[in-house]
Enzyme design. Structure first.
Site, short mmCIF file in Angstrom:
data_model
loop_
_atom_site.label_atom_id
_atom_site.label_comp_id
_atom_site.label_asym_id
_atom_site.label_seq_id
_atom_site.Cartn_x
_atom_site.Cartn_y
_atom_site.Cartn_z
N HIS A 150 0.84 -1.21 0.00
CA HIS A 150 0.00 0.00 0.00
C HIS A 150 0.88 1.26 0.00
O HIS A 150 0.58 2.24 -0.66
CB HIS A 150 -0.90 0.02 1.24
CG HIS A 150 -1.89 -1.09 1.29
ND1 HIS A 150 -1.81 -2.12 2.20
CD2 HIS A 150 -2.98 -1.36 0.54
CE1 HIS A 150 -2.82 -2.94 2.02
NE2 HIS A 150 -3.55 -2.52 1.01
N GLN B 50 -18.06 -7.89 0.07
CA GLN B 50 -17.15 -8.73 -0.74
C GLN B 50 -16.69 -9.97 0.03
O GLN B 50 -15.86 -10.72 -0.46
CB GLN B 50 -15.98 -7.92 -1.30
CG GLN B 50 -15.00 -7.38 -0.29
CD GLN B 50 -14.00 -6.41 -0.93
OE1 GLN B 50 -14.33 -5.26 -1.21
NE2 GLN B 50 -12.78 -6.85 -1.17
N GLY C 153 -2.94 -2.57 -6.90
CA GLY C 153 -1.78 -3.45 -6.99
C GLY C 153 -2.05 -4.59 -7.96
O GLY C 153 -3.16 -5.13 -7.99
N GLN D 56 -9.11 -8.65 -9.96
CA GLN D 56 -9.78 -7.45 -9.46
C GLN D 56 -9.45 -6.25 -10.34
O GLN D 56 -10.32 -5.46 -10.70
CB GLN D 56 -9.36 -7.18 -8.01
CG GLN D 56 -9.76 -5.83 -7.49
CD GLN D 56 -9.55 -5.67 -6.00
OE1 GLN D 56 -10.35 -6.15 -5.22
NE2 GLN D 56 -8.52 -4.96 -5.58
N SER E 75 -2.36 -8.37 3.19
CA SER E 75 -2.79 -8.17 4.58
C SER E 75 -3.09 -9.51 5.24
O SER E 75 -3.09 -9.63 6.46
CB SER E 75 -4.04 -7.29 4.62
OG SER E 75 -3.78 -6.08 3.97
N ARG E 76 -3.38 -10.53 4.43
CA ARG E 76 -3.75 -11.83 4.99
C ARG E 76 -2.54 -12.69 5.38
O ARG E 76 -2.70 -13.71 6.03
CB ARG E 76 -4.63 -12.60 4.00
CG ARG E 76 -6.02 -11.99 3.84
CD ARG E 76 -6.91 -12.86 2.97
NE ARG E 76 -8.30 -12.51 3.11
CZ ARG E 76 -8.95 -11.67 2.32
NH1 ARG E 76 -8.32 -11.08 1.34
NH2 ARG E 76 -10.23 -11.43 2.51
O1 PAF Z 1 -8.22 -4.70 -2.85
C1 PAF Z 1 -8.86 -4.26 -1.86
O2 PAF Z 1 -8.32 -3.91 -0.81
C2 PAF Z 1 -10.38 -4.19 -1.97
O3 PAF Z 1 -10.89 -5.22 -2.72
C3 PAF Z 1 -10.88 -2.82 -2.45
C4 PAF Z 1 -10.43 -2.53 -3.88
C5 PAF Z 1 -10.38 -1.72 -1.55
C6 PAF Z 1 -12.41 -2.80 -2.44
O4 PAF Z 1 -12.91 -3.01 -1.16
#
Ligand code: PAF
Length: 289
Positions: A37, A61, A147, A153, A186-187
């Protein structure tokens, strides 16, 4: 640095800055910010006058069996990182603000959402598409950073922005990795020590696929076999998919021409690891007679 909690305050701030001719760079996140990030924020900082980071763990989500309540939350630490990186606004709305009880509308990108992650997580991309639409409408960015790690995504968001004429260009930043190749996520904090040691197997598998392509292999199934063989040697890893795809449509490729994306998802302990490698190459030279 300003902390904005409501949708109306976010929209007001963006409108005001646009009126003043200020360009806005946007980094949407679910918090638990890491070096990946940080790299997106720095890229946004360099390209735009003002930077907005959203921190919102988006409930829509997550599937019913995925533990939303356990997703890492560390707003204070995240705010400190943003402040240090010169972020102008952290947009950290509550769930009630983003999804008032009466809200009904959802956004879907059906073909992009169907395969790969979509098979394991059927409602995931509808949740992503809906929240990204809402965030872009509120923030009105000139550019938004994602990213490359979450390749599907990114492809879906690019389609969404194009189809709905949403504001801003989507900028894709290369995946940030640990020294052993594991993509930052993050996981990763959920991995035990042995699982963490096993985790780089995914990137090694993708690298094996890319090496096969560089060596002249053009058959999708054969490339897949190279990747599978690497993961099969790691007892802690279970393959969810290792695929060779068209980088734009994400459809599987049986024969490769010029570009491919190798997509991978493995389960290691409680974590689904995702990664990908985008590869461009020349056609295999035809044999001289
Ligand atoms: O990649 C993420 O952290 C999430 O899927 C996002 C794009 C912030 C949407 O909640």
């Amino acid at each position: 640095m300003k902390i904005i909690r409501t949708t109306s305050a976010m929209a007001d701030w963006s409108r005001r800055l646009h009126r003043e001719g200020v360009t806005i760079g946007f980094v949407p996140t679910m918090g638990a910010l890491h070096e990946g990030h940080r790299a997106l924020i720095r890229a946004a900082r360099l390209a735009c006058d003002a930077v907005v980071v959203s921190i919102f763990v988006n409930p829509t989500q997550f599937g019913p069996t995925e533990d939303l309540s356990k997703y890492p939350r560390q707003l204070r630490l995240d705010q400190a990182l943003c402040r240090k990186e010169g972020v102008d606004v952290v947009f950290a709305p509550t769930t009630e603000t983003m999804y008032p009880a009466a809200s009904q509308t959802v956004v879907t990108v059906p073909a992009m959402a169907r395969r790969w992650e979509g098979e394991a997580r059927p409602h995931h991309f509808q949740g992503v598409a809906t929240i990204v639409t809402k965030l872009l409408s509120l923030v009105q960015p000139d550019n938004t950073w994602f990213g490359q790690k979450d390749y599907q995504q990114v492809a879906l968001v690019q389609q969404l922005v194009k189809d709905l004429n949403l504001p801003g260009d989507v900028v894709v930043h290369p995946t940030m990795r640990e020294a052993d190749g594991l993509a930052l996520s993050s996981r990763n904090v959920y991995l035990s020590r042995p699982q963490r040691q096993a985790a780089p197997v995914l990137y090694r598998a993708l690298q094996a696929g890319a090496a096969a392509i560089r060596a002249g292999e053009r058959r999708g199934t054969h490339i897949q076999r190279h990747m599978t063989r690497v993961v099969a040697a790691e007892p802690l890893a279970t393959i969810e998919y290792l695929s060779v795809c068209n980088p734009n449509t994400l459809e599987p490729l049986s024969a490769l021409h010029r570009q491919a994306v190798l997509l991978g998802a493995l389960r290691i302990g409680p974590v689904r690891l995702l990664d990908n490698v985008l590869i461009s190459f020349r056609r295999r030279p035809s044999r001289q007679m």
